[in-house]
Write an enzyme that holds these catalytic residues in place. Structure first.
Site, mmCIF file in Angstrom:
data_model
loop_
_atom_site.group_PDB
_atom_site.id
_atom_site.type_symbol
_atom_site.label_atom_id
_atom_site.label_comp_id
_atom_site.label_asym_id
_atom_site.label_seq_id
_atom_site.Cartn_x
_atom_site.Cartn_y
_atom_site.Cartn_z
ATOM 1 N N ASP A 90 3.624 2.746 9.190
ATOM 2 C CA ASP A 90 2.349 2.189 8.777
ATOM 3 C C ASP A 90 2.236 2.397 7.258
ATOM 4 O O ASP A 90 3.000 3.193 6.683
ATOM 5 C CB ASP A 90 1.251 2.960 9.538
ATOM 6 C CG ASP A 90 -0.130 2.657 9.030
ATOM 7 O OD1 ASP A 90 -0.508 1.475 9.002
ATOM 8 O OD2 ASP A 90 -0.849 3.604 8.646
ATOM 9 N N SER A 113 -13.433 -10.545 6.690
ATOM 10 C CA SER A 113 -12.886 -10.048 5.435
ATOM 11 C C SER A 113 -11.900 -11.065 4.830
ATOM 12 O O SER A 113 -11.957 -11.384 3.637
ATOM 13 C CB SER A 113 -12.191 -8.723 5.757
ATOM 14 O OG SER A 113 -11.720 -8.118 4.630
ATOM 15 N N GLU A 153 -13.722 1.451 14.766
ATOM 16 C CA GLU A 153 -12.270 1.612 14.887
ATOM 17 C C GLU A 153 -11.927 3.012 15.425
ATOM 18 O O GLU A 153 -11.027 3.180 16.242
ATOM 19 C CB GLU A 153 -11.602 1.387 13.520
ATOM 20 C CG GLU A 153 -10.095 1.512 13.587
ATOM 21 C CD GLU A 153 -9.389 1.335 12.238
ATOM 22 O OE1 GLU A 153 -10.039 0.989 11.242
ATOM 23 O OE2 GLU A 153 -8.171 1.560 12.203
ATOM 24 N N ASP A 158 -0.784 6.749 11.408
ATOM 25 C CA ASP A 158 -1.954 7.629 11.269
ATOM 26 C C ASP A 158 -3.039 7.313 12.290
ATOM 27 O O ASP A 158 -4.086 7.951 12.270
ATOM 28 C CB ASP A 158 -2.559 7.528 9.860
ATOM 29 C CG ASP A 158 -3.384 6.273 9.683
ATOM 30 O OD1 ASP A 158 -2.890 5.187 10.049
ATOM 31 O OD2 ASP A 158 -4.528 6.356 9.209
ATOM 32 N N SER A 186 2.007 -3.135 8.868
ATOM 33 C CA SER A 186 0.654 -2.823 8.403
ATOM 34 C C SER A 186 -0.355 -3.870 8.836
ATOM 35 O O SER A 186 -0.116 -5.069 8.689
ATOM 36 C CB SER A 186 0.668 -2.751 6.873
ATOM 37 O OG SER A 186 -0.649 -2.688 6.382
ATOM 38 N N ALA A 187 -1.479 -3.384 9.318
ATOM 39 C CA ALA A 187 -2.594 -4.287 9.594
ATOM 40 C C ALA A 187 -3.401 -4.517 8.319
ATOM 41 O O ALA A 187 -4.442 -5.165 8.332
ATOM 42 C CB ALA A 187 -3.476 -3.703 10.695
ATOM 43 N N LYS A 240 -0.661 -3.925 16.896
ATOM 44 C CA LYS A 240 0.612 -3.649 16.224
ATOM 45 C C LYS A 240 1.668 -3.373 17.293
ATOM 46 O O LYS A 240 2.098 -2.247 17.502
ATOM 47 C CB LYS A 240 0.449 -2.458 15.275
ATOM 48 C CG LYS A 240 -0.509 -2.753 14.127
ATOM 49 C CD LYS A 240 -0.855 -1.526 13.344
ATOM 50 C CE LYS A 240 0.141 -1.272 12.233
ATOM 51 N NZ LYS A 240 -0.319 -0.196 11.330
ATOM 52 N N ASP A 291 -1.288 2.131 5.189
ATOM 53 C CA ASP A 291 -2.555 2.750 4.777
ATOM 54 C C ASP A 291 -2.727 4.127 5.388
ATOM 55 O O ASP A 291 -2.714 4.280 6.621
ATOM 56 C CB ASP A 291 -3.741 1.871 5.202
ATOM 57 C CG ASP A 291 -3.833 0.599 4.373
ATOM 58 O OD1 ASP A 291 -3.676 0.682 3.144
ATOM 59 O OD2 ASP A 291 -4.060 -0.479 4.960
HETATM 60 P P1 TMP Z 1 -3.478 0.105 9.520
HETATM 61 O O1 TMP Z 1 -3.541 1.388 8.724
HETATM 62 O O2 TMP Z 1 -3.364 0.351 10.995
HETATM 63 O O3 TMP Z 1 -2.437 -0.829 9.017
HETATM 64 O O4 TMP Z 1 -4.906 -0.602 9.383
HETATM 65 C C1 TMP Z 1 -5.478 -1.002 8.197
HETATM 66 C C2 TMP Z 1 -6.777 -0.322 7.900
HETATM 67 O O5 TMP Z 1 -7.524 -1.173 7.006
HETATM 68 C C3 TMP Z 1 -7.701 -0.043 9.067
HETATM 69 O O6 TMP Z 1 -8.017 1.348 9.130
HETATM 70 C C4 TMP Z 1 -8.995 -0.789 8.733
HETATM 71 C C5 TMP Z 1 -8.898 -1.007 7.251
HETATM 72 N N1 TMP Z 1 -9.653 -2.193 6.741
HETATM 73 C C6 TMP Z 1 -10.438 -2.027 5.609
HETATM 74 O O7 TMP Z 1 -10.519 -0.913 5.049
HETATM 75 N N2 TMP Z 1 -11.128 -3.114 5.109
HETATM 76 C C7 TMP Z 1 -11.061 -4.358 5.699
HETATM 77 O O8 TMP Z 1 -11.669 -5.326 5.215
HETATM 78 C C8 TMP Z 1 -10.248 -4.506 6.888
HETATM 79 C C9 TMP Z 1 -10.147 -5.847 7.565
HETATM 80 C C10 TMP Z 1 -9.549 -3.403 7.358
#
Ligand code: TMP
EC number: 3.1.3.5
Length: 303
Positions: free
Chosen positions: A49, A119, A98, A242, A166-167, A216, A51
């Site tokens: 991942d 977003s 979340e 995470d 990554s999302a 994912k 973030d």
């Molecule tokens: P990930 O860490 O699983 O790849 O997910 C991405 C993170 O981004 C998730 O915790 C939510 C966050 N996020 C924001 O902070 N702002 C946003 O606009 C969106 C759509 C997600």
């Protein structure tokens, strides 16, 4: 054993250092590691991942740092406060959902789709240029975990593929890596949401399918089948994540080898239920760890 005992236990193969960590089943971890050592670098792939896994969750004063989407919150707030506030409002509304312990994943998914969808529409409607977004990244509060640059470079040096799943927003990760490392290492492959640009290099759409925290897995990586086929000899997976949404990132890998799951826990230490849940799904849980030392040690042991 008590949770405290489990938190102290660690397999002989690894010395974790002084950071707080939990290994609920040291025997299984040791067995997975042994298989990985036998396989060596040539049989290994790292799926990570981005973030708050490769990037840091908080700075030294405990202030939350930025996610890839968060780059828009900060910068747009500075330039166009009204639009910036919309990104912040979305985060304040959906981030607690979340991580809400009372909702199931199925219950969370429609909210996540709404969050990501809204977003992304804001980004596309504003037609941000590639150049502006690269500037946003330069001025962002995304910070690598300590040792992340060396970790990524060492994977490249040992020809171990690094899949960044990554999302968040893949272009932002690309620009960040380019800015920090000079270039994107050859071994790196992205599975993420990509901003698509028109001929004037203005944002005009996002790639499909949408990747949010809770998809994912194979439903998303179907289109990645050719890539996973290309690395089909890589039967051993080191998975870094995470959140609960990260634990199935290895689903597309064609093999029957082990996945060693390393989870970075950024939540409250008082939330013993959450911590216990992390211990159940991750082989190694690292608590408030601002470094990639453990991941680096695992790779060093395997090489
Ligand atoms: P990930 O860490 O699983 O790849 O997910 C991405 C993170 O981004 C998730 O915790 C939510 C966050 N996020 C924001 O902070 N702002 C946003 O606009 C969106 C759509 C997600």
């Amino acid at each position: 054993t008590t949770q405290e005992d489990r938190c102290r236990a660690s397999p002989d193969e690894l010395a974790f250092g002084t950071g707080k960590h939990c290994v609920s089943d040291p025997t299984t971890v040791a067995a997975k590691l042994r298989k990985m050592v036998v396989g060596g670098a040539g049989k290994t792939v790292v799926i990570s991942d981005f973030d708050y896994t490769l990037s840091r969750f908080a700075n030294g004063s405990g202030e939350r740092l930025s996610t890839t989407h968060g780059v828009f919150d900060d910068n747009v707030m500075r330039l166009k406060p009204e639009l910036g506030q919309k990104f912040v409002d979305l985060k304040n509304k959906y981030y607690p959902i979340e991580f809400c312990p009372k909702l199931t994943m199925e219950e969370k998914i429609p909210h996540m789709e709404k969050w990501w969808g809204t977003s992304h529409s804001l980004i596309v409607n504003e037609k941000f240029s590639k150049h502006t977004i690269q500037d946003f990244v330069r001025q962002s509060r995304i910070v690598f975990k300590d040792g992340a640059e060396d970790f990524i470079q060492s994977l490249d040096a040992h020809n171990i593929p690094l899949v960044i799943f990554s999302a968040g927003i893949g272009n932002i990760i690309e620009y960040f890596l380019e800015q920090k490392l000079g270039a994107i290492p050859r071994n790196t492959h992205f599975i993420s949401n990509m901003i698509l640009f028109d001929e004037d290099e203005k944002a005009c759409a996002f790639s499909e399918p949408l990747i949010h925290t809770f998809c994912k897995n194979s439903s998303v990586i179907q289109k990645e089948a050719p890539f996973f086929h290309e690395i089909n000899g890589r039967v051993n997976v080191i998975l870094l994540g995470d959140s609960m949404g990260d634990i199935h990132m290895d689903v597309g890998v064609e093999r029957d080898g082990p996945t060693l799951k390393v989870g970075y826990y950024n939540g409250s230490l008082d939330d013993t239920a959450a911590l216990q849940h992390y211990e159940e799904v991750y082989d190694i849980v690292l608590i408030h760890d601002p470094t990639l030392n453990v991941a680096q040690k695992i790779v060093d042991v395997i090489n």
